[in-house]
Motif scaffolding. Structure first.
Motif, PDB file in Angstrom:
ATOM      1  N   ALA A 103       7.598  78.836 -11.193  1.00  0.00           N
ATOM      2  CA  ALA A 103       7.933  79.204  -9.815  1.00  0.00           C
ATOM      3  C   ALA A 103       7.166  80.484  -9.524  1.00  0.00           C
ATOM      4  CB  ALA A 103       9.442  79.416  -9.676  1.00  0.00           C
ATOM      5  N   PRO A 104       7.055  80.883  -8.274  1.00  0.00           N
ATOM      6  CA  PRO A 104       6.349  82.138  -7.995  1.00  0.00           C
ATOM      7  C   PRO A 104       6.963  83.306  -8.788  1.00  0.00           C
ATOM      8  CG  PRO A 104       6.743  80.935  -5.968  1.00  0.00           C
ATOM      9  CD  PRO A 104       7.487  80.208  -7.057  1.00  0.00           C
ATOM     10  N   GLY A 105       6.169  83.931  -9.631  1.00  0.00           N
ATOM     11  CA  GLY A 105       6.624  85.067 -10.431  1.00  0.00           C
ATOM     12  C   GLY A 105       7.353  84.686 -11.716  1.00  0.00           C
ATOM     13  N   VAL A 106       7.432  83.379 -11.998  1.00  0.00           N
ATOM     14  CA  VAL A 106       8.131  82.915 -13.208  1.00  0.00           C
ATOM     15  C   VAL A 106       7.192  81.992 -13.999  1.00  0.00           C
ATOM     16  CG1 VAL A 106      10.111  81.654 -14.131  1.00  0.00           C
ATOM     17  CG2 VAL A 106      10.361  83.017 -12.040  1.00  0.00           C
TER      18      VAL A 106
END
Ligand code: FES
Length: 138
Positions: A103-106
């Motif tokens: 996911a964004p940032g993960v």
């Protein structure tokens, strides 16, 4: 009366007291967390004397062979001398095998350690890069 010697200081154990508790009561600078033999953060190395078998619970054979034990489980009879753990037996190198963006940032980062790691459910390890440690599960 049983004693534990650490960094040149002798600590006397009270009745039923663990080596870890005696060290902490006396102001020794030693690591600990769970105080019940689960986290292994209190691990020390015995350099003289005998420690009970129960203090070796969950330790890898290479750690046991080099004298490591868990002082939070150590209510002993005699006198022992201890020192900090041999960190070279607790650290290994690893390479990044894969990075997947979840996911964004993960991201999920898969590492390939240079040695086989023996892990039990609930245990975690610390990943250190550039001096910063992060806890990770397997
Ligand atoms: S403090 Fe957790 S194993 Fe000893």
């Amino acid at each position: 009366m049983a004693t534990v010697t650490h960094a040149g200081t002798i600590y006397a154990l009270r009745e039923g007291e663990s080596a870890l508790d005696a060290l902490l009561r006396g102001g020794a600078n030693v690591d600990f967390s769970c105080r019940k033999g689960s986290c292994q953060s209190c691990m020390l190395r015995v350099t003289s004397g005998e420690v009970p078998e129960r203090t070796l619970r969950g330790l890898r054979p290479s750690l046991v062979e080099s004298g490591h034990f868990l002082p939070c489980l150590c209510t002993h009879e005699g006198d022992i001398e201890v020192e900090g753990p041999d960190r070279s037996k607790m650290v290994c190198e690893a390479i990044v095998a894969d990075v997947t963006t979840l996911a964004p940032g993960v991201a999920r980062v898969q590492l390939e350690p240079e040695i086989q790691l023996d892990c039990a459910p609930g245990q975690f390890l610390n990943i250190v890069r550039d001096g910063v440690a992060r806890a990770a599960t397997r």
